[in-house]
Design a protein around this motif. Structure first.
Motif, PDB file in Angstrom:
ATOM      1  N   HIS A   1       0.872  -1.184   0.000  1.00  0.00           N
ATOM      2  CA  HIS A   1       0.000   0.000   0.000  1.00  0.00           C
ATOM      3  C   HIS A   1       0.903   1.226   0.000  1.00  0.00           C
ATOM      4  O   HIS A   1       1.895   1.270   0.726  1.00  0.00           O
ATOM      5  CB  HIS A   1      -0.876   0.048   1.249  1.00  0.00           C
ATOM      6  CG  HIS A   1      -2.046  -0.862   1.182  1.00  0.00           C
ATOM      7  ND1 HIS A   1      -3.159  -0.603   0.431  1.00  0.00           N
ATOM      8  CD2 HIS A   1      -2.279  -2.045   1.777  1.00  0.00           C
ATOM      9  CE1 HIS A   1      -4.016  -1.578   0.559  1.00  0.00           C
ATOM     10  NE2 HIS A   1      -3.505  -2.487   1.374  1.00  0.00           N
ATOM     11  N   VAL A   2       0.535   2.214  -0.785  1.00  0.00           N
ATOM     12  CA  VAL A   2       1.294   3.466  -0.818  1.00  0.00           C
ATOM     13  C   VAL A   2       0.879   4.310   0.382  1.00  0.00           C
ATOM     14  O   VAL A   2      -0.303   4.588   0.571  1.00  0.00           O
ATOM     15  CB  VAL A   2       1.039   4.236  -2.134  1.00  0.00           C
ATOM     16  CG1 VAL A   2       1.715   5.598  -2.101  1.00  0.00           C
ATOM     17  CG2 VAL A   2       1.505   3.420  -3.320  1.00  0.00           C
ATOM     18  N   VAL A   3       1.846   4.692   1.195  1.00  0.00           N
ATOM     19  CA  VAL A   3       1.594   5.566   2.336  1.00  0.00           C
ATOM     20  C   VAL A   3       1.668   7.011   1.866  1.00  0.00           C
ATOM     21  O   VAL A   3       0.763   7.806   2.103  1.00  0.00           O
ATOM     22  CB  VAL A   3       2.613   5.310   3.472  1.00  0.00           C
ATOM     23  CG1 VAL A   3       2.416   6.302   4.607  1.00  0.00           C
ATOM     24  CG2 VAL A   3       2.498   3.879   3.963  1.00  0.00           C
ATOM     25  N   LYS A   4       2.748   7.334   1.151  1.00  0.00           N
ATOM     26  CA  LYS A   4       2.929   8.707   0.681  1.00  0.00           C
ATOM     27  C   LYS A   4       3.854   8.704  -0.536  1.00  0.00           C
ATOM     28  O   LYS A   4       4.975   8.224  -0.458  1.00  0.00           O
ATOM     29  CB  LYS A   4       3.543   9.541   1.809  1.00  0.00           C
ATOM     30  CG  LYS A   4       3.696  10.987   1.526  1.00  0.00           C
ATOM     31  CD  LYS A   4       2.412  11.710   1.748  1.00  0.00           C
ATOM     32  CE  LYS A   4       2.656  13.207   1.627  1.00  0.00           C
ATOM     33  NZ  LYS A   4       1.460  13.978   1.688  1.00  0.00           N
ATOM     34  N   PRO A   5       3.387   9.227  -1.684  1.00  0.00           N
ATOM     35  CA  PRO A   5       4.272   9.353  -2.844  1.00  0.00           C
ATOM     36  C   PRO A   5       5.170  10.584  -2.692  1.00  0.00           C
ATOM     37  O   PRO A   5       4.836  11.516  -1.951  1.00  0.00           O
ATOM     38  CB  PRO A   5       3.299   9.513  -4.012  1.00  0.00           C
ATOM     39  CG  PRO A   5       2.056  10.052  -3.415  1.00  0.00           C
ATOM     40  CD  PRO A   5       2.017   9.572  -1.991  1.00  0.00           C
ATOM     41  N   GLY A   6       6.294  10.569  -3.397  1.00  0.00           N
ATOM     42  CA  GLY A   6       7.234  11.676  -3.336  1.00  0.00           C
ATOM     43  C   GLY A   6       6.734  12.932  -4.017  1.00  0.00           C
ATOM     44  O   GLY A   6       5.704  12.936  -4.697  1.00  0.00           O
ATOM     45  N   THR A   7       7.487  13.999  -3.875  1.00  0.00           N
ATOM     46  CA  THR A   7       7.094  15.308  -4.401  1.00  0.00           C
ATOM     47  C   THR A   7       7.051  15.363  -5.927  1.00  0.00           C
ATOM     48  O   THR A   7       6.380  16.231  -6.486  1.00  0.00           O
ATOM     49  CB  THR A   7       8.063  16.392  -3.887  1.00  0.00           C
ATOM     50  OG1 THR A   7       9.402  16.025  -4.239  1.00  0.00           O
ATOM     51  CG2 THR A   7       7.952  16.551  -2.378  1.00  0.00           C
ATOM     52  N   GLU A   8       7.744  14.456  -6.620  1.00  0.00           N
ATOM     53  CA  GLU A   8       7.762  14.450  -8.083  1.00  0.00           C
ATOM     54  C   GLU A   8       6.988  13.279  -8.686  1.00  0.00           C
ATOM     55  O   GLU A   8       7.079  13.031  -9.880  1.00  0.00           O
ATOM     56  CB  GLU A   8       9.206  14.423  -8.583  1.00  0.00           C
ATOM     57  CG  GLU A   8       9.993  15.657  -8.203  1.00  0.00           C
ATOM     58  CD  GLU A   8      11.445  15.564  -8.648  1.00  0.00           C
ATOM     59  OE1 GLU A   8      11.768  14.736  -9.520  1.00  0.00           O
ATOM     60  OE2 GLU A   8      12.255  16.324  -8.106  1.00  0.00           O
ATOM     61  N   VAL A   9       6.224  12.552  -7.876  1.00  0.00           N
ATOM     62  CA  VAL A   9       5.448  11.402  -8.352  1.00  0.00           C
ATOM     63  C   VAL A   9       4.040  11.889  -8.676  1.00  0.00           C
ATOM     64  O   VAL A   9       3.358  12.436  -7.813  1.00  0.00           O
ATOM     65  CB  VAL A   9       5.400  10.280  -7.293  1.00  0.00           C
ATOM     66  CG1 VAL A   9       4.543   9.129  -7.765  1.00  0.00           C
ATOM     67  CG2 VAL A   9       6.810   9.808  -6.973  1.00  0.00           C
ATOM     68  N   GLU A  10       3.597  11.686  -9.936  1.00  0.00           N
ATOM     69  CA  GLU A  10       2.304  12.218 -10.357  1.00  0.00           C
ATOM     70  C   GLU A  10       1.203  11.167 -10.460  1.00  0.00           C
ATOM     71  O   GLU A  10       0.052  11.441 -10.144  1.00  0.00           O
ATOM     72  CB  GLU A  10       2.461  12.924 -11.697  1.00  0.00           C
ATOM     73  CG  GLU A  10       3.379  14.125 -11.612  1.00  0.00           C
ATOM     74  CD  GLU A  10       3.583  14.789 -12.954  1.00  0.00           C
ATOM     75  OE1 GLU A  10       2.837  14.468 -13.900  1.00  0.00           O
ATOM     76  OE2 GLU A  10       4.496  15.618 -13.051  1.00  0.00           O
ATOM     77  N   ILE A  11       1.512   9.954 -10.895  1.00  0.00           N
ATOM     78  CA  ILE A  11       0.482   8.955 -11.181  1.00  0.00           C
ATOM     79  C   ILE A  11       0.064   8.182  -9.933  1.00  0.00           C
ATOM     80  O   ILE A  11      -1.104   7.876  -9.749  1.00  0.00           O
ATOM     81  CB  ILE A  11       0.965   7.983 -12.275  1.00  0.00           C
ATOM     82  CG1 ILE A  11       1.153   8.750 -13.579  1.00  0.00           C
ATOM     83  CG2 ILE A  11      -0.003   6.842 -12.460  1.00  0.00           C
ATOM     84  CD1 ILE A  11       1.757   7.940 -14.685  1.00  0.00           C
ATOM     85  N   ILE A  12       0.994   7.872  -9.073  1.00  0.00           N
ATOM     86  CA  ILE A  12       0.728   7.046  -7.887  1.00  0.00           C
ATOM     87  C   ILE A  12       0.254   7.934  -6.747  1.00  0.00           C
ATOM     88  O   ILE A  12       0.872   8.947  -6.436  1.00  0.00           O
ATOM     89  CB  ILE A  12       1.985   6.256  -7.493  1.00  0.00           C
ATOM     90  CG1 ILE A  12       2.390   5.365  -8.664  1.00  0.00           C
ATOM     91  CG2 ILE A  12       1.748   5.452  -6.235  1.00  0.00           C
ATOM     92  CD1 ILE A  12       3.752   4.752  -8.543  1.00  0.00           C
ATOM     93  N   LYS A  13      -0.864   7.526  -6.143  1.00  0.00           N
ATOM     94  CA  LYS A  13      -1.505   8.319  -5.085  1.00  0.00           C
ATOM     95  C   LYS A  13      -1.474   7.567  -3.752  1.00  0.00           C
ATOM     96  O   LYS A  13      -1.331   6.347  -3.727  1.00  0.00           O
ATOM     97  CB  LYS A  13      -2.961   8.606  -5.459  1.00  0.00           C
ATOM     98  CG  LYS A  13      -3.144   9.272  -6.804  1.00  0.00           C
ATOM     99  CD  LYS A  13      -2.546  10.644  -6.813  1.00  0.00           C
ATOM    100  CE  LYS A  13      -2.746  11.306  -8.174  1.00  0.00           C
ATOM    101  NZ  LYS A  13      -1.657  12.136  -8.564  1.00  0.00           N
ATOM    102  N   PRO A  14      -1.655   8.280  -2.624  1.00  0.00           N
ATOM    103  CA  PRO A  14      -1.741   7.601  -1.328  1.00  0.00           C
ATOM    104  C   PRO A  14      -2.872   6.569  -1.334  1.00  0.00           C
ATOM    105  O   PRO A  14      -3.901   6.772  -1.977  1.00  0.00           O
ATOM    106  CB  PRO A  14      -2.055   8.737  -0.353  1.00  0.00           C
ATOM    107  CG  PRO A  14      -1.537   9.964  -1.027  1.00  0.00           C
ATOM    108  CD  PRO A  14      -1.744   9.736  -2.493  1.00  0.00           C
TER     109      PRO A  14
END
Length: 85
Positions: A39-52
């Motif tokens: 599960h994604v907890v938090k995507p990085g500042t430059e990640v656009e497609i993947i969401k929490p």
């Protein structure tokens, strides 16, 4: 907590794997798979497609484990994600 750049903070999902005939696979057998679920907890500042809260599959050789407030997390690169569910 905010991952920087193309990093993604994830929490691994431990799953029980079954064959199509209903047999449960051991951890040893499951470790042979190339990809793991998380599960994604938090995507990085430059990640656009993947969401929490997205469910992803990523390359098992990727990433580094870390503890934040006594919780185990893994940090991976966006390029290590192969599927977003």
């Amino acid at each position: 907590m905010i991952p920087i750049g193309k990093n993604i903070l994830i929490k691994k999902v431990e799953e029980k794997l079954k064959t199509s005939s209903g047999l449960l696979l051991s951890q040893e057998d499951a470790s042979g798979f190339r990809y793991h679920k998380a599960h994604v907890v938090k995507p990085g500042t430059e990640v656009e497609i993947i969401k929490p809260d997205d469910l992803i599959y990523y390359d098992k050789a990727a990433g580094h484990s870390l503890f934040i407030k006594d919780e185990a997390y893994t940090i991976i690169q966006e390029r290590d994600v192969v599927v977003v569910l």
